[in-house]
Motif scaffolding. Structure first.
Motif, PDB file in Angstrom:
ATOM      1  N   VAL A 142      57.277  81.030  46.624  1.00 23.02           N
ATOM      2  CA  VAL A 142      57.792  79.790  46.015  1.00 23.02           C
ATOM      3  C   VAL A 142      59.301  79.656  46.193  1.00 23.02           C
ATOM      4  O   VAL A 142      59.799  78.584  46.549  1.00 23.02           O
TER       5      VAL A 142
ATOM      6  N   TRP B 119      60.015  78.519  49.602  1.00 21.51           N
ATOM      7  CA  TRP B 119      59.833  77.064  49.783  1.00 21.51           C
ATOM      8  C   TRP B 119      61.105  76.321  49.384  1.00 21.51           C
ATOM      9  O   TRP B 119      61.555  75.425  50.078  1.00 21.51           O
TER      10      TRP B 119
ATOM     11  N   SER C 252      63.158  84.302  50.518  1.00 21.65           N
ATOM     12  CA  SER C 252      62.096  85.213  50.970  1.00 21.65           C
ATOM     13  C   SER C 252      62.692  86.358  51.769  1.00 21.65           C
ATOM     14  O   SER C 252      62.329  87.528  51.584  1.00 21.65           O
TER      15      SER C 252
ATOM     16  N   GLY D 142      56.476  81.447  52.694  1.00 20.42           N
ATOM     17  CA  GLY D 142      57.738  80.979  52.129  1.00 20.42           C
ATOM     18  C   GLY D 142      58.567  80.158  53.101  1.00 20.42           C
ATOM     19  O   GLY D 142      59.443  79.391  52.700  1.00 20.42           O
TER      20      GLY D 142
ATOM     21  N   GLU E 165      57.320  77.793  54.836  1.00 23.53           N
ATOM     22  CA  GLU E 165      56.570  76.555  55.069  1.00 23.53           C
ATOM     23  C   GLU E 165      57.437  75.302  54.989  1.00 23.53           C
ATOM     24  O   GLU E 165      57.262  74.376  55.771  1.00 23.53           O
ATOM     25  N   SER E 166      58.373  75.265  54.053  1.00 19.75           N
ATOM     26  CA  SER E 166      59.218  74.061  53.964  1.00 19.75           C
ATOM     27  C   SER E 166      60.056  73.898  55.231  1.00 19.75           C
ATOM     28  O   SER E 166      60.207  72.782  55.738  1.00 19.75           O
TER      29      SER E 166
ATOM     30  N   CYS F  47      57.706  72.695  57.969  1.00 17.55           N
ATOM     31  CA  CYS F  47      57.382  71.265  57.806  1.00 17.55           C
ATOM     32  C   CYS F  47      58.525  70.379  58.285  1.00 17.55           C
ATOM     33  O   CYS F  47      58.282  69.351  58.916  1.00 17.55           O
TER      34      CYS F  47
ATOM     35  N   LEU G  75      47.501  77.396  55.240  1.00 16.88           N
ATOM     36  CA  LEU G  75      48.293  78.024  54.175  1.00 16.88           C
ATOM     37  C   LEU G  75      47.416  78.760  53.176  1.00 16.88           C
ATOM     38  O   LEU G  75      47.707  79.897  52.797  1.00 16.88           O
TER      39      LEU G  75
END
Length: 172
Positions: A60, A63, A70, A119, A121-122, A125, A148
């Motif tokens: 989290v 993200w 991370s 972590g 992923e943002s 994206c 995911l």
């Protein structure tokens, strides 16, 4: 499964590289440290909840920070494990590491690497959106979410296995 690996391999290998470099750094720092180890029996549930909470934090906070936090968590964990392992080897021999850390530690580290991978992923994206804005390609959210969730579940299963091994099999 192959698609998941291809999608996330770059983020996994960044996490792995950071962990390895941190572990080696910790090994060098162990020359200046002394750790005492004691047999510490912990319950499966406590071990799992501790590691699961850490995994969720890695994911989290990654993200929120585009993966930076991370990497910081992984770096800290790698330095600590490297320093601890090599200090124990230097002061008490190899056996405590072979029987007390390695049986569950390898699985646990892989799980944390997977949480760190999620972590990112943002950041991933943002990169996808930048690429798609140029190519007019549609992002398939359902497919991305399934990827995911698959990694998340695999990392969670690894933590369950690691906690079981640490509670019932690993010993000093």
């Amino acid at each position: 499964m192959k698609n998941i690996i291809i999608t996330y391999k770059k983020y996994f290998f960044v996490s792995l590289a950071v962990y390895c470099i941190s572990f080696i750094t910790g090994a060098f720092l162990s020359k200046f440290l002394s750790f005492k180890y004691t047999e510490n029996e912990q319950r499966f549930v406590d071990l799992f909840l501790h590691n699961y909470t850490l995994g969720l934090k890695i994911m989290v906070l990654g993200w929120i920070s585009l993966g930076v936090i991370s990497i910081i968590y992984l770096g800290y964990n790698g330095v600590f494990l490297g320093a601890f392992s090599f200090a124990i080897i230097r002061n008490h021999g190899l056996k405590p590491v072979l029987t007390g850390i390695i049986p569950h530690g390898i699985i646990e580290v892989i799980a944390f690497l997977l949480f760190a991978t999620i972590g990112f992923e943002s950041l991933r994206c943002i990169n996808i959106l930048k690429l798609n804005s140029k190519s007019e390609q549609e992002l398939r959210y359902k497919v991305e979410i399934i990827k995911l969730v698959s990694i998340f579940l695999f990392a969670t299963i690894l933590l369950v296995i690691a906690a079981w091994i640490e509670a019932d099999i690993s010993h000093v």
